[in-house]
Design a protein around this motif. Structure first.
Motif, PDB file in Angstrom:
ATOM      1  N   THR A 152     -20.093   4.716  -6.602  1.00 46.33           N
ATOM      2  CA  THR A 152     -20.719   4.446  -7.729  1.00 46.33           C
ATOM      3  C   THR A 152     -21.998   5.637  -7.824  1.00 46.33           C
ATOM      4  N   MET A 153     -22.420   6.227  -6.547  1.00 48.69           N
ATOM      5  CA  MET A 153     -23.207   7.110  -6.341  1.00 48.69           C
ATOM      6  C   MET A 153     -22.773   8.673  -6.936  1.00 48.69           C
ATOM      7  N   ARG A 154     -21.452   8.633  -6.715  1.00 51.08           N
ATOM      8  CA  ARG A 154     -20.679   9.761  -7.105  1.00 51.08           C
ATOM      9  C   ARG A 154     -20.434   9.715  -8.720  1.00 51.08           C
ATOM     10  N   ILE A 155     -20.315   8.442  -9.530  1.00 51.34           N
ATOM     11  CA  ILE A 155     -20.189   8.482 -10.631  1.00 51.34           C
ATOM     12  C   ILE A 155     -21.485   8.891 -11.552  1.00 51.34           C
ATOM     13  N   LEU A 156     -22.657   8.368 -11.157  1.00 52.02           N
ATOM     14  CA  LEU A 156     -23.820   8.735 -11.687  1.00 52.02           C
ATOM     15  C   LEU A 156     -24.114  10.079 -12.341  1.00 52.02           C
ATOM     16  N   PRO A 157     -24.154  11.013 -11.567  1.00 49.95           N
ATOM     17  CA  PRO A 157     -24.550  12.423 -11.930  1.00 49.95           C
ATOM     18  C   PRO A 157     -23.304  12.852 -12.789  1.00 49.95           C
ATOM     19  N   ARG A 158     -22.095  12.394 -12.856  1.00 47.32           N
ATOM     20  CA  ARG A 158     -20.872  12.964 -13.482  1.00 47.32           C
ATOM     21  C   ARG A 158     -21.035  12.380 -14.844  1.00 47.32           C
ATOM     22  N   TYR A 159     -21.325  11.118 -15.114  1.00 49.46           N
ATOM     23  CA  TYR A 159     -21.468  10.381 -16.592  1.00 49.46           C
ATOM     24  C   TYR A 159     -22.786  10.434 -17.173  1.00 49.46           C
ATOM     25  N   PHE A 160     -23.790   9.915 -16.371  1.00 51.84           N
ATOM     26  CA  PHE A 160     -25.084   9.639 -17.025  1.00 51.84           C
ATOM     27  C   PHE A 160     -25.824  11.028 -16.576  1.00 51.84           C
ATOM     28  N   GLN A 161     -25.623  11.913 -17.405  1.00 54.25           N
ATOM     29  CA  GLN A 161     -26.539  13.053 -17.223  1.00 54.25           C
ATOM     30  C   GLN A 161     -27.876  13.011 -17.822  1.00 54.25           C
ATOM     31  N   ASN A 162     -27.956  12.013 -18.485  1.00 59.18           N
ATOM     32  CA  ASN A 162     -29.596  11.918 -19.407  1.00 59.18           C
ATOM     33  C   ASN A 162     -30.111  10.735 -18.893  1.00 59.18           C
ATOM     34  N   LEU A 163     -29.641  10.309 -17.550  1.00 64.60           N
ATOM     35  CA  LEU A 163     -30.340   8.977 -16.964  1.00 64.60           C
ATOM     36  C   LEU A 163     -31.870   9.306 -16.456  1.00 64.60           C
ATOM     37  N   GLN A 164     -32.729   8.587 -16.955  1.00 59.61           N
ATOM     38  CA  GLN A 164     -34.047   8.970 -16.745  1.00 59.61           C
ATOM     39  C   GLN A 164     -34.566   7.557 -15.485  1.00 59.61           C
ATOM     40  N   ASN A 165     -34.174   6.510 -15.709  1.00 59.20           N
ATOM     41  CA  ASN A 165     -34.834   5.549 -15.020  1.00 59.20           C
ATOM     42  C   ASN A 165     -33.635   4.935 -14.241  1.00 59.20           C
ATOM     43  N   LEU A 166     -33.685   4.690 -12.854  1.00 57.65           N
ATOM     44  CA  LEU A 166     -32.819   4.316 -11.889  1.00 57.65           C
ATOM     45  C   LEU A 166     -33.360   3.342 -10.866  1.00 57.65           C
ATOM     46  N   SER A 167     -32.801   2.095 -10.825  1.00 55.94           N
ATOM     47  CA  SER A 167     -33.160   1.339  -9.744  1.00 55.94           C
ATOM     48  C   SER A 167     -32.055   0.926  -8.871  1.00 55.94           C
ATOM     49  N   LEU A 168     -32.135   1.197  -7.459  1.00 55.35           N
ATOM     50  CA  LEU A 168     -31.198   0.882  -6.395  1.00 55.35           C
ATOM     51  C   LEU A 168     -31.796  -0.050  -5.566  1.00 55.35           C
ATOM     52  N   ALA A 169     -32.881  -0.787  -5.884  1.00 57.67           N
ATOM     53  CA  ALA A 169     -33.445  -1.677  -4.873  1.00 57.67           C
ATOM     54  C   ALA A 169     -32.508  -2.719  -4.215  1.00 57.67           C
ATOM     55  N   TYR A 170     -32.519  -2.826  -2.891  1.00 57.29           N
ATOM     56  CA  TYR A 170     -31.827  -3.610  -2.136  1.00 57.29           C
ATOM     57  C   TYR A 170     -30.509  -3.418  -2.305  1.00 57.29           C
ATOM     58  N   CYS A 171     -29.872  -2.342  -2.553  1.00 56.67           N
ATOM     59  CA  CYS A 171     -28.655  -2.156  -2.576  1.00 56.67           C
ATOM     60  C   CYS A 171     -28.421  -1.172  -1.051  1.00 56.67           C
ATOM     61  N   ARG A 172     -27.767  -1.924  -0.255  1.00 59.02           N
ATOM     62  CA  ARG A 172     -27.614  -1.447   1.289  1.00 59.02           C
ATOM     63  C   ARG A 172     -26.351  -1.026   1.834  1.00 59.02           C
ATOM     64  N   LYS A 173     -25.421  -0.869   0.620  1.00 54.82           N
ATOM     65  CA  LYS A 173     -24.026  -0.306   0.939  1.00 54.82           C
ATOM     66  C   LYS A 173     -23.782   1.081   0.894  1.00 54.82           C
ATOM     67  N   PHE A 174     -24.689   1.784   0.207  1.00 56.06           N
ATOM     68  CA  PHE A 174     -24.543   3.201   0.071  1.00 56.06           C
ATOM     69  C   PHE A 174     -25.431   3.849   0.943  1.00 56.06           C
ATOM     70  N   THR A 175     -25.014   5.133   1.254  1.00 58.71           N
ATOM     71  CA  THR A 175     -25.470   5.915   2.504  1.00 58.71           C
ATOM     72  C   THR A 175     -26.234   7.132   2.063  1.00 58.71           C
ATOM     73  N   ASP A 176     -27.024   7.941   3.260  1.00 61.48           N
ATOM     74  CA  ASP A 176     -27.333   9.185   2.642  1.00 61.48           C
ATOM     75  C   ASP A 176     -26.537  10.094   2.000  1.00 61.48           C
ATOM     76  N   LYS A 177     -25.231   9.937   2.511  1.00 61.43           N
ATOM     77  CA  LYS A 177     -24.277  10.920   1.944  1.00 61.43           C
ATOM     78  C   LYS A 177     -24.016  10.522   0.289  1.00 61.43           C
ATOM     79  N   GLY A 178     -24.292   9.203  -0.044  1.00 59.51           N
ATOM     80  CA  GLY A 178     -24.261   8.954  -1.592  1.00 59.51           C
ATOM     81  C   GLY A 178     -25.373   9.643  -2.283  1.00 59.51           C
ATOM     82  N   LEU A 179     -26.499   9.530  -1.629  1.00 58.12           N
ATOM     83  CA  LEU A 179     -27.884  10.272  -2.356  1.00 58.12           C
ATOM     84  C   LEU A 179     -27.561  11.671  -2.542  1.00 58.12           C
TER      85      LEU A 179
END
Length: 709
Positions: A289-316
């Motif tokens: 999902t972290m790979r999808i975000l910059p590809r499709y949500f290019q105008n994204l201004q507000n993002l909450s990833l609180a308590y999502c513990r399955k992505f890693t530093d690589k996803g960021l």
């Protein structure tokens, strides 16, 4: 020399010598004839000179005397003028005082008369209803009741302009809108307005709505939907795929959705490229999902990833792919304990425009993480670090490169007064400071905060080392005229001295909390009356009396006087007379409150939304009947440990309010009194009469309406 010249020189010398001796002899030999005249002239001159000196001396003495008299006269006139002005001011002040007293007394009389009339009207209305019920007479047939209550004019809402109808229906939930559409044909047409379906909240009806209904609703209003809320909804992949039909979607909340997967996010992202707000908190998304975000949500201004513990530093690091999430302004990473220092570096490289950062419940957050983030994210204006015990003054120093306007630390024991020493230079535009439960903050911090000119909110709850000296130094600065909200809960060293200073300096204060400030008494509370701008005040756990401040708080909306067992019905009576705009009231832990007080409250305070009467052991079922008749807008009712309220009455009340807490057992020991309201002395002397039976009704709704949805 020639003889001629010698003869000429001798002749000249001899003539000059003869002339000199002759003149001398003449002066001696021939007496002066006018010596007396000359002497008389000299004497006259001498007398004139002596008279002049005498006159000059006398004039100087006279001049000094006249100057002294003139100055004395001027001082006397100035003193008389000041006295006249003083007496004039006294006279004006006396007249103003008399007029103010007369006006105050007139207002008191009018309020009391109005209160008595309204209470009489209230009781007469109730009596007529009871009589009408007993005699099977409709209320419309009673002329006296019509005179008291007045006829309610009929109004057809469908005749209103469409814009007004939209604003009215905008306050309704999805369930209420569906119910309104089933009333009649005209109401169904009103609920079909496109603007009503711009925002759909499925979370409010998640337990009663079917997935088929969700899909059909999204298909029908797919072009109008701008905001969707699926918080806590358990949905299948097919239902989540229907979100992609909403091409104009701007805000999406899928937090707490256990069935949300990377696959469903792929469908949503492909169909909704215009999303600006995305809440993925507490879901099972991964690096895909972290790979999808910059590809499709290019105008994204507000993002909450609180308590999502399955992505890693690589996803960021994926956030920097393609066009990246460079427009991101708000980021919430609360509870993401898997993120390391490298992860924060990846965020800094990908999202340099971040302005608002929230990282709560993060015990792994260190100063190095903050330093790595602010190296490239210099636009940060607000930070929230709640539950980050390892953050210290070093992190605060690293943030000096940012133009912070809001900071929030809570439960931190490493932050000291050192972080505030240069706050007026590093953060001159800061407006909100929350430092709750930071034990090492002392009066020195308040002194450092006093030069701030933009500070409007200050929260120092549970900072037990704060005292009167620090608060006075804080209020002496320019910040006192700007402050709007001040929370000093559990600052146990504060006394009436601070309250007096507070009333003198904070003329624009709206919210004040003095919870558990045990040294604050009626003497200090009386000065709070001078703060006419107060809308909310928390005095729970203090030693106040019944009418300490209500008379001067006519615009008060929120009041908390819980756990003040000395209060009686007089406090509620004063509220009913003077504070009729109350929306929230807590009298929990006040065992002397009775039904008569709640009757007056129900008759006058019709805007009450939240009421906490837990531990009011003298209240009975009659109180609930009064609330039903008078407080039509009541939404939340807490009545824990109300032993005289029956289960049947509580159950009936639960169908009226949205949220209710009820417990018929005796008050626990920490309330400080027994089942009769008597103060506790020793624990072993208390023998409870009832078991710990508890009945709690929360988020109560009408079952018949739920079935309709």
């Amino acid at each position: 020399m020639t003889p001629e010249l010698m003869i000429k020189a001798c002749t000249f010398y001899t003539g000059h010598l003869v002339k000199t001796h002759f003149c001398t002899w003449r002066d001696i030999a021939i007496p002066l004839t006018n010596e007396d005249d000359i002497l008389a002239e000299k004497m006259e001159k001498a007398m004139k000179y002596d008279n002049f000196r005498l006159q000059k001396h006398i004039f100087r003495l006279w001049h000094s005397f006249t100057e002294g008299q003139k100055k004395l006269l001027t001082d006397t006139l100035l003193r008389i003028k000041k006295m006249c002005h003083h007496y004039k001011l006294i006279a004006i002040l006396i007249k103003w005082r008399d007029k103010a007293r007369h006006k105050y007394k007139k207002r008191e009389d009018e309020l009391m008369l109005k209160h008595e009339l309204q209470l009489l009207k209230w009781r007469s209305k109730l009596k007529l209803k009871v009589v009408a019920k007993e005699e099977f007479i409709f209320p419309e047939q009673s002329a006296s009741e019509v005179f008291l209550a007045g006829e309610i004019p009929k109004c057809d809402i469908s005749l209103l302009p469409e814009s007004v109808i939209s604003q009215i229906f905008a306050y309704l939930t999805l369930r209420d809108i569906v119910i309104c559409g089933q009333v009649c044909h005209s109401w169904m047409l009103m609920t079909q307005g496109s603007s009503l379906w711009n925002s759909i909240d499925f979370s409010a009806v998640k337990n009663i709505i079917t997935e088929k209904c969700i899909v059909s609703t999204l298909q029908r209003w797919r072009l109008n939907v701008l905001r969707l809320n699926f918080r806590g909804c358990v949905l299948r992949l097919k239902t989540l795929r229907s979100v992609s039909l909403c091409r104009n979607l701007q805000e999406l909340n899928v937090s707490d959705c256990p069935t949300l997967t990377d696959e469903s996010m792929r469908y949503i992202s492909e169909g909704c490229p215009g999303v600006l707000y995305l809440n993925l908190s507490n879901t099972t998304i991964t690096n895909r999902t972290m790979r999808i975000l910059p590809r499709y949500f290019q105008n994204l201004q507000n993002l909450s990833l609180a308590y999502c513990r399955k992505f890693t530093d690589k996803g960021l690091r994926y956030l920097n792919l393609g066009n990246g999430c460079h427009k991101l302004i708000y980021l919430d990473l609360s509870g993401c304990t898997q993120i390391s220092v490298q992860g924060f570096r990846n965020i800094a490289n990908s999202c340099t425009g971040i302005m608002h950062l929230t990282i709560n419940d993060m015990p792994t957050l260190t100063d190095n993480c903050v330093k790595a983030l602010v190296e490239k994210c210099s636009r940060i204006t607000s930070i929230v670090f709640t539950g980050a015990p390892h953050i210290s003054d070093c992190a605060f120093k690293a943030l000096s490169t940012c133009n912070l306007t809001k900071i929030r630390f809570e439960g931190n024991k490493r932050i000291t007064d050192a972080c505030f020493k240069s706050i007026d230079k590093n953060y001159p535009n800061i407006s909100h400071i929350y430092m709750a439960d930071c034990k090492r903050i002392t009066d020195g911090s308040l002194k450092s905060l006093s030069p701030l000119k933009q500070l409007t909110v200050l929260n120092l709850a549970n900072c037990i080392r704060i005292g009167d000296m620090g608060l006075r130094q804080f209020l002496d600065g320019p910040v006192s005229t700007r402050i709007r909200e001040l929370n000093l809960s559990n600052c146990i060293q504060l006394s009436d001295v601070s309250i007096v200073k507070l009333s003198e300096r904070c003329s624009n204060l709206n919210y004040l909390s003095l919870r558990n400030c045990e040294y604050v008494t009626d003497l200090g509370i009386e000065y709070i009356v001078n703060i006419f701008s107060l809308l909310s005040i928390d005095l729970s756990g203090t030693h106040i009396s019944d009418e300490a401040f209500c008379k001067g708080s006519l615009i008060l909306e929120h009041l908390d006087v819980s756990y003040c067992p000395q209060l009686t019905d007089e406090i509620v009576k004063a509220l009913a007379i003077y504070c009729i705009h109350l929306t929230s009231l807590s009298v929990a832990g006040c065992p002397q409150i009775t039904d008569s007080a709640m009757e007056m409250l129900s008759a006058k305070c019709h805007y009450l939304h939240i009421l906490d009467i837990s531990g009011c052991i003298l209240l009975t079922d009659q109180m609930l009947e009064d609330l039903q008749r008078g407080c039509k807008q009541l939404r939340i009712l807490k009545m824990q440990y109300c032993r005289c309220i029956s289960k049947e009455a509580a159950k009936r009340m639960s169908s009226i309010v949205q949220e209710q807490e009820y417990n018929p057992s005796d008050p626990p020991l920490w309330f400080g009194y027994d089942y009769e309201g008597k103060p506790l002395k020793k624990q072993h002397e208390i023998t409870p009469l009832k078991g710990d039976e508890q009945v709690t009704v929360a988020e109560s709704t009408h079952s018949s309406e739920e079935e309709g949805v």
